[in-house]
Design a protein around this motif. Structure first.
Motif, PDB file in Angstrom:
ATOM      1  N   UNK A   1     -49.353 -58.179  48.791  1.00 51.82           N
ATOM      2  CA  UNK A   1     -48.908 -56.887  49.336  1.00 51.82           C
ATOM      3  C   UNK A   1     -47.986 -56.165  48.359  1.00 51.82           C
ATOM      4  N   UNK A   2     -47.102 -56.922  47.755  1.00 54.77           N
ATOM      5  CA  UNK A   2     -46.192 -56.314  46.787  1.00 54.77           C
ATOM      6  C   UNK A   2     -46.992 -55.713  45.635  1.00 54.77           C
ATOM      7  N   UNK A   3     -47.876 -56.519  45.110  1.00 58.53           N
ATOM      8  CA  UNK A   3     -48.710 -56.069  44.004  1.00 58.53           C
ATOM      9  C   UNK A   3     -49.520 -54.846  44.401  1.00 58.53           C
ATOM     10  N   UNK A   4     -50.049 -54.892  45.583  1.00 59.87           N
ATOM     11  CA  UNK A   4     -50.851 -53.765  46.037  1.00 59.87           C
ATOM     12  C   UNK A   4     -49.994 -52.511  46.189  1.00 59.87           C
ATOM     13  N   UNK A   5     -48.784 -52.714  46.673  1.00 63.39           N
ATOM     14  CA  UNK A   5     -47.874 -51.578  46.788  1.00 63.39           C
ATOM     15  C   UNK A   5     -47.598 -50.985  45.407  1.00 63.39           C
TER      16      UNK A   5
ATOM     17  N   UNK B   1     -49.623 -51.042  42.795  1.00 63.93           N
ATOM     18  CA  UNK B   1     -50.801 -50.265  42.392  1.00 63.93           C
ATOM     19  C   UNK B   1     -50.817 -48.922  43.109  1.00 63.93           C
ATOM     20  N   UNK B   2     -50.555 -48.977  44.385  1.00 66.14           N
ATOM     21  CA  UNK B   2     -50.597 -47.725  45.146  1.00 66.14           C
ATOM     22  C   UNK B   2     -49.557 -46.738  44.612  1.00 66.14           C
ATOM     23  N   UNK B   3     -48.368 -47.262  44.397  1.00 74.17           N
ATOM     24  CA  UNK B   3     -47.302 -46.395  43.902  1.00 74.17           C
ATOM     25  C   UNK B   3     -47.660 -45.780  42.557  1.00 74.17           C
ATOM     26  N   UNK B   4     -48.110 -46.624  41.634  1.00 78.23           N
ATOM     27  CA  UNK B   4     -48.353 -46.145  40.265  1.00 78.23           C
ATOM     28  C   UNK B   4     -49.584 -45.271  40.164  1.00 78.23           C
ATOM     29  N   UNK B   5     -50.399 -45.315  41.176  1.00 77.87           N
ATOM     30  CA  UNK B   5     -51.568 -44.441  41.172  1.00 77.87           C
ATOM     31  C   UNK B   5     -51.143 -42.973  41.175  1.00 77.87           C
ATOM     32  N   UNK B   6     -50.000 -42.708  41.776  1.00 76.39           N
ATOM     33  CA  UNK B   6     -49.606 -41.301  41.866  1.00 76.39           C
ATOM     34  C   UNK B   6     -48.209 -41.016  41.337  1.00 76.39           C
ATOM     35  N   UNK B   7     -47.462 -42.034  40.956  1.00 73.78           N
ATOM     36  CA  UNK B   7     -46.126 -41.752  40.440  1.00 73.78           C
ATOM     37  C   UNK B   7     -45.829 -42.597  39.210  1.00 73.78           C
ATOM     38  N   UNK B   8     -44.936 -42.128  38.358  1.00 70.36           N
ATOM     39  CA  UNK B   8     -44.722 -42.825  37.092  1.00 70.36           C
ATOM     40  C   UNK B   8     -43.954 -44.128  37.265  1.00 70.36           C
ATOM     41  N   UNK B   9     -44.143 -44.994  36.291  1.00 71.25           N
ATOM     42  CA  UNK B   9     -43.474 -46.293  36.318  1.00 71.25           C
ATOM     43  C   UNK B   9     -41.966 -46.161  36.441  1.00 71.25           C
TER      44      UNK B   9
ATOM     45  N   UNK C   1     -42.253 -50.173  51.011  1.00 75.69           N
ATOM     46  CA  UNK C   1     -43.648 -49.899  51.350  1.00 75.69           C
ATOM     47  C   UNK C   1     -44.279 -51.024  52.166  1.00 75.69           C
ATOM     48  N   UNK C   2     -43.607 -52.139  52.262  1.00 76.97           N
ATOM     49  CA  UNK C   2     -44.163 -53.245  53.048  1.00 76.97           C
ATOM     50  C   UNK C   2     -43.103 -53.707  54.033  1.00 76.97           C
ATOM     51  N   UNK C   3     -43.524 -54.507  55.038  1.00 76.29           N
ATOM     52  CA  UNK C   3     -42.596 -54.843  56.123  1.00 76.29           C
ATOM     53  C   UNK C   3     -41.355 -55.613  55.669  1.00 76.29           C
ATOM     54  N   UNK C   4     -41.476 -56.462  54.682  1.00 75.39           N
ATOM     55  CA  UNK C   4     -40.369 -57.338  54.311  1.00 75.39           C
ATOM     56  C   UNK C   4     -39.182 -56.573  53.734  1.00 75.39           C
ATOM     57  N   UNK C   5     -38.051 -57.220  53.796  1.00 77.89           N
ATOM     58  CA  UNK C   5     -36.844 -56.656  53.227  1.00 77.89           C
ATOM     59  C   UNK C   5     -36.836 -56.762  51.709  1.00 77.89           C
ATOM     60  N   UNK C   6     -35.877 -56.093  51.116  1.00 72.45           N
ATOM     61  CA  UNK C   6     -35.883 -55.982  49.665  1.00 72.45           C
ATOM     62  C   UNK C   6     -35.807 -57.338  48.962  1.00 72.45           C
TER      63      UNK C   6
END
Lengths: 224, 224
Positions: free
Chosen positions: B29-33, B35-43, B54-59
């Motif tokens: 999920x973290x990894x997927x988040x 990918x999702x993030x970087x698809x539209x925003x810069x590193x 972006x996912x249920x777990x805490x930081x």
DNA sequence: TGACGCGGTGACATGGTGTCACTAGAGTGT
DNA sequence: ACACTCTAGTGACACCATGTCACCGCGTCA
């Protein structure tokens, strides 16, 4: 020209030193500290802390002169830009044998790339971490693309270069140069420049004027 | 071949989903988040905070799975590497007309570059901010350099390519590709891929086999 | 002399980072 | 049913670089 002894950090002496007050001197000190730092260490390790530890003033004095660390890099980019534009343009503007001029221009550019390699890499890295530096950097590269593209189009008119869309090819060729400087000269010890000159000129000349001109350095493509 | 509808973020489905425990799922999920993030925003905008929001777990759960944000990028690079190596190699290994194979390989590579452009740019940016990612990234590029260099040397043996030091030229050509992907496909909306294919193939083919093969896509340099 | 401006400073608030002791709960063995 | 253990996850905390702000000392100039 002036500062070129091989393994010493090149000193970029910018605008003719005009009547500097304390402020200008401090600003210059910060910038100089940045150059000194980046000559031997990567951009990612350069913080406001470490920079201001290199000069007498306290850390917060930094903010009197720059918005943040990227402001320093933007300024550095400006200075590099001046150096780059100075040496880069024989092929772009001069008349004469295009292959010989191109060779000369590329060789001159590689010298610049060699001399400032670590700084070029630093600016490129900084571009990844800050939108404004990224924009400036891309803008500079794009200007090169446009200039090269125009020159290609002109030689296409003359029948010296095959007909093809010059834009993307210009971009590709310019990217070779930038990437090679960063890769080969970006950290010390730097690679030797001659193989880089050879490779870059081979790629450019083969692509634009044809392989048969790529090996001999003195071409006869156009008699002057 | 699977995920290629043009403007949707490509899903990298890595190892065949084998019996995932909660931990593996969260890591995914973290990894997927990412990918999702970087698809539209810069590193540079991607922090542990924003990712875990972006996912249920805490930081802090993040640190059970990665050392830091660069660990995510290292993993992303590994996945990209797998994708890249898969499609890139016709010219490097297959027998047959080298110009046709090279064209095919480059066109395939550009498709990969197009599909994963934003991620490639993100990895490249991350390489600027972290030594380990930089090493991994350079190591990948260097492997390409070596492979291309070998192929050039082989064709030089056969007299298909002029004699010159293949190393730096291989580096230069590979940098064209990487730089063009980042430049043209690194942020959305991406440029159209075809002009990039045209430019890249022109540069490669002109440099290696000569301009006369650069225009026609079906070559007869070697009869099979 | 006094007001002003400038270069410079220390204290502070902010925000992301990474660690650590801890917990809830699921599984396991007896 | 009970205790033990392992595992995913958490909140509190310390750390560090950052950027701001009120303030200060001093030279300049009216």
């Amino acid at each position: 020209m002036s500062p070129s002894r091989s393994n010493k950090r090149p000193v970029i002496q910018p605008e003719p030193i005009a009547r500097i007050g304390t402020a200008e001197r401090t600003r210059a000190e910060i910038l100089d500290a940045a150059f000194e730092f980046l000559w031997s260490r990567p951009f990612r390790d350069m913080t406001v802390n470490v920079l201001m530890a290199m000069i007498p003033q306290g850390r917060t004095a930094f903010y009197k002169y720059f918005d943040d660390i990227h402001g320093v890099m933007a300024e550095m980019l400006k200075r590099l830009e001046a150096e780059i534009l100075e040496g880069a343009s024989a092929w772009l503007s001069d008349d004469g044998d295009p292959v010989a001029l191109l060779y000369k221009s590329l060789a001159a550019e590689v010298q610049i790339g060699y001399r400032y390699g670590p700084f070029i890499k630093a600016v490129s890295d900084a571009a990844g971490t800050n939108a404004e530096v990224e924009d400036e950097w891309n803008w500079l590269l794009d200007r090169f693309d446009d200039a090269v593209s125009e020159r290609i189009a002109a030689d296409q008119e003359l029948g010296l270069i095959e007909a093809f869309d010059p834009g993307p090819v210009a971009t590709a060729l310019n990217r070779v140069d930038a990437a090679m400087y960063i890769r080969q000269f970006g950290h010390r010890p730097r690679s030797r420049p001659q193989p880089v000159v050879d490779a870059i000129t081979r790629v450019w000349i083969s692509t634009l004027y044809g392989q048969r001109w790529a090996t001999s350095r003195r071409s006869t493509l156009v008699r002057e």
